[in-house]
Design an enzyme around this catalytic site. Structure first.
Site, mmCIF file in Angstrom:
data_model
loop_
_atom_site.group_PDB
_atom_site.id
_atom_site.type_symbol
_atom_site.label_atom_id
_atom_site.label_comp_id
_atom_site.label_asym_id
_atom_site.label_seq_id
_atom_site.Cartn_x
_atom_site.Cartn_y
_atom_site.Cartn_z
ATOM 1 N N ASP A 170 41.514 42.559 60.312
ATOM 2 C CA ASP A 170 42.051 42.018 59.056
ATOM 3 C C ASP A 170 41.505 40.599 58.890
ATOM 4 O OD1 ASP A 170 43.978 41.364 56.831
ATOM 5 O OD2 ASP A 170 44.816 43.288 57.419
ATOM 6 N N HIS A 193 38.261 40.535 57.599
ATOM 7 C CA HIS A 193 38.335 40.423 56.143
ATOM 8 C C HIS A 193 38.025 39.019 55.653
ATOM 9 C CE1 HIS A 193 41.182 44.185 55.820
ATOM 10 N NE2 HIS A 193 40.034 44.438 56.417
#
Length: 344
Positions: A170, A193
């Site tokens: 993430d 991310h």
């Protein structure tokens, strides 16, 4: 074993300059909170590895917690192993996986030369803390591990992250509401991310985000690069005085992105964000994009992005120039020979 560490913590906490030593070896532990206030400076010398059990029933929502501590120093080249593989495939309903390391109401403290691997959820969460430095930390989890953010920051002031190596499933670093005076430098991010501000505007009484500087960082094979994200519809707050400078992108899918129409649910209404984003500067952002659109400003029609400046940007896609997509944004491309050079 954890009870022995907690006992040693209490002794160290009662002594100015006290040290909790976790020696070489691997220690399987359930959960613990190391709480202050302490008498003076308190050190945790982590030489070995603390490994979490597979237990998901942690009442506090985290595995290892430090709270209400001032002048805390954590160091020692050791490792927090969240044992995430035991939980990532969890099929339980309403299952909230625990954060690995929580810092809450921590002040004037430093975390240096330690590693966090395979967290079940976030690796590190910094909440309601002030004047913290994270230096030379290593954070890793597989790129497909769910919700394993590297460093989460919320309602905290004067946070510095230097010389970090972060690869997760993430966000490498996420700054939520109330994050102010955050300085991120010399961080390598990937997989993950990217480096994000948000999501913002979800809850009532959120606080502004301001004075964020991200510099001399490298992002490699991430789904986003430098991202600001707000939900729609949203609560009204402000995001301002944001600086990105000297950033290298290596095959990043969305190198520069502002997304003000983020909606995590599947049935999203056609709504606009009430978060005002202004005074955002991108200086010397270069490298390769994994998509043709390297700059994407999808701002709110109700609160248009204001005072967005790009200078020295050079982003290519398969060796060719990239483009910029801009909606509801007041943008200036400053200086010649930029790629992209303007909004399409």
């Amino acid at each position: 074993m954890m009870q022995n560490f907690l006992k040693a913590w209490k002794e160290a906490c009662r002594t100015n300059g006290g040290v909790l030593l976790i020696p070489l070896g691997t220690y399987l532990v359930r959960d613990a909170t190391f709480q202050g206030p302490c008498r003076g400076q308190t050190k945790v010398n982590l030489k070995g590895t603390l490994k979490a059990t597979s237990d998901l029933t942690l009442d506090a929502g985290y595995w290892i917690g430090f709270s209400y501590v001032e002048n805390l120093i954590i160091y020692g080249n050791g490792t927090f192993d969240g044992n995430g593989a035991s939980a990532w495939g969890c099929k339980c309903q309403n299952c909230k996986l625990p954060i690995s390391i929580s810092f809450a109401f921590v002040r004037n403290s430093k975390v240096q030369d330690i590693n966090s691997v395979n967290s079940k959820s976030f690796h590190m969460n910094i909440f309601a803390s002030q004047n913290m430095t994270l230096d030379n930390v290593g954070i890793s989890a597989p790129g497909n591990s769910p919700n394993t953010d590297g460093i989460h920051i919320g309602k905290s002031n004067n946070i510095r992250i230097n010389n970090a190596h972060i690869g997760t499933g993430d966000d490498c670093i996420a700054m939520l509401d109330g994050s102010t005076n955050v300085n991120i430098s010399r961080v390598s991010c990937g997989p993950g991310h990217g480096i994000s501000i948000g999501s913002l505007g979800t809850n009532p009484q959120e606080k502004d985000v301001s004075s964020i500087t991200v510099s001399n960082c490298t992002l490699t094979n991430t789904t986003n690069g430098l991202r600001i994200k707000t939900v729609a519809p949203s609560q009204p707050i402000n995001v301002y005085n944001i600086r990105y400078q000297h950033i290298i992108m290596n095959n990043v899918q969305n190198p520069i992105i502002i997304d003000q129409h983020y909606c995590p649910s599947k049935n999203c209404p056609k709504a606009e964000s009430s978060v005002q984003i202004k005074d955002v500067k991108y200086d010397d952002v270069r490298g390769s994009s994994a998509t043709k659109i390297a700059v994407n400003f999808d701002c709110s029609r109700n609160k248009q992005c204001q005072d967005i400046h790009l200078s020295g940007v050079n982003l290519t896609f398969k060796g060719q120039p990239t483009t910029a997509s801009c909606s509801s944004a007041n943008i200036k491309f400053i200086g010649p020979k930029q790629t992209p050079s303007g909004c399409s």
